[in-house]
Design an enzyme around this catalytic site. Structure first.
Site, PDB file in Angstrom:
ATOM      1  N   SER A 175       1.048  -1.735  -0.279  1.00 42.84           N
ATOM      2  CA  SER A 175       0.307   0.022  -0.210  1.00 42.84           C
ATOM      3  C   SER A 175       0.717   1.246  -0.486  1.00 42.84           C
ATOM      4  CB  SER A 175      -0.594  -0.344   1.216  1.00 42.84           C
ATOM      5  OG  SER A 175      -1.460   1.094   1.721  1.00 42.84           O
TER       6      SER A 175
ATOM      7  N   TYR B 195      -3.356   0.156   9.970  1.00 40.31           N
ATOM      8  CA  TYR B 195      -3.392  -0.778   8.436  1.00 40.31           C
ATOM      9  C   TYR B 195      -1.884   0.166   7.804  1.00 40.31           C
ATOM     10  CZ  TYR B 195      -3.569  -0.948   3.695  1.00 40.31           C
ATOM     11  OH  TYR B 195      -4.115  -1.707   2.567  1.00 40.31           O
TER      12      TYR B 195
ATOM     13  N   LYS C  44     -17.289  -2.387   0.724  1.00 39.62           N
ATOM     14  CA  LYS C  44     -15.911  -1.512   1.138  1.00 39.62           C
ATOM     15  C   LYS C  44     -16.502  -0.738   2.120  1.00 39.62           C
ATOM     16  CE  LYS C  44     -11.930  -0.899  -0.004  1.00 39.62           C
ATOM     17  NZ  LYS C  44     -11.055  -1.644   0.474  1.00 39.62           N
TER      18      LYS C  44
END
Length: 328
Positions: free
Chosen positions: A117, A141, A179
């Site tokens: 990411s 995250y 999501k």
């Protein structure tokens, strides 16, 4: 056989769909369907079997796949909620699980392609080049993803099979309904315009390059999910060099530009601004833009969709039901 984890998710389901289009249906799809919505992403896909993520983990730990011909593992499964602050949970799901799958692939010399990411660049103060000098984490995250990338770097020199980590920038496109608040700004604006006639953007907060951010002028590198899939499959099919690579267009767009593109594609709507949320202050990337140097050095030359064209295609897809159709 090909294994895709997170196959009922956004990017995973798009990878399966493109593999189907290329004639591959011998796919083991791995996921957790407990939220009751993401199963819908599997309805339009062709695959040989489904396995719950926990059962799959036990299978690889017990070496149940010994003797199975596995061509590649695309590891897209993760908790991607940037508002989840249970660090132990994040590390268990995103870090430890990924380590187990990595070592399974190394043991059996299976190409391992996984989702990293752009959140691993933190606020982007030092740029967006792959390497320690630019890396940081603003939330659990991001930390879980960065920790795994750094683990991969330690084992990569001894690996005898392909390992590719792709740092996804801001991905948008079909199959992201489930999501919720983590869906792309494109999907959220599409729904807002249909419901209220307005595209709601954040007012300015913070700075970019030392200058205050005006309303809706936060900038991100938005990448169409079809391009993300193409990068994944290109690395695998070409046996491209192992490494951790940025997966972004190399061009940033403001949220105002995004809203105008969605409004143009829908033929209706107007922009409205709302206060920047307190909960995001200090944890939000005002600017991202992939440095594509390393990706291009690996040989990737397939290009990326122009945002306006991708938005029009995505809006048309949403207008026509918003899910893949089986067999197409």
């Amino acid at each position: 056989m090909i294994i895709v984890t997170g196959a009922a998710g956004f990017i995973g389901s798009n990878i399966v769909k493109e593999l189907n289009r290329r004639g591959r249906t011998d796919i083991l799809v791995v996921d957790d369907l407990k939220d009751g919505e993401n199963y819908k992403n599997l309805r339009g896909l062709q695959f040989i079997d489904y396995q719950h993520k926990d059962d799959f983990l036990k299978s690889i730990e017990d070496d149940d796949f010994d003797g199975t011909d596995i061509d590649a593992v695309f590891h897209e499964g993760a908790c991607s909620d940037t508002m989840e602050y249970d660090v132990n949970f994040m590390m268990r799901v995103n870090y430890e699980y990924s380590k187990a799958l990595l070592h399974f692939c190394l043991q059996h010399r299976i190409p391992f392609l996984y989702a990293s990411s752009a959140s691993t660049y933190g606020g982007g103060l030092h740029g967006f080049r792959e390497g320690d000098a630019c890396e940081d984490a603003l939330n659990p995250y991001a930390f879980s993803k960065l920790a795994f990338d750094r683990y991969v770097r330690q084992v990569m020199p001894e690996a005898r099979s392909q390992i590719v980590g792709l740092r996804y920038f801001n991905v948008y496109g079909p199959q992201e309904h489930h999501k919720g608040k983590m869906a792309s700004i494109f999907y959220q604006l599409y729904n807002q315009i249909n419901e209220t006639g307005k595209a709601h953007l954040f007012r300015g907060y913070g700075t970019i390059a030392g200058k205050p951010v005006a309303d809706g002028e936060q900038r991100r590198d938005f990448v169409y999910v079809k391009d993300v899939v193409n990068v994944n499959l290109w690395f695998w099919e070409n046996g491209a060099p192992s490494g951790i690579y940025n997966c972004g267009t190399g061009e940033s767009h403001t949220y105002n530009e995004v809203a105008r593109a969605v409004i143009a594609a829908m033929g209706k709507g107007e922009i409205a601004y709302r206060d920047f949320p307190e909960v995001l202050k200090g944890k939000y990337q005002n600017y991202t833009q992939a440095d594509r140097t390393h990706l291009e050095e690996a040989g990737y030359d397939q290009g990326f969709h122009k945002m306006e064209d991708a938005v029009k295609e995505y809006v048309d897809f949403l207008d026509n039901g918003g899910y893949f159709t089986y067999g197409e």
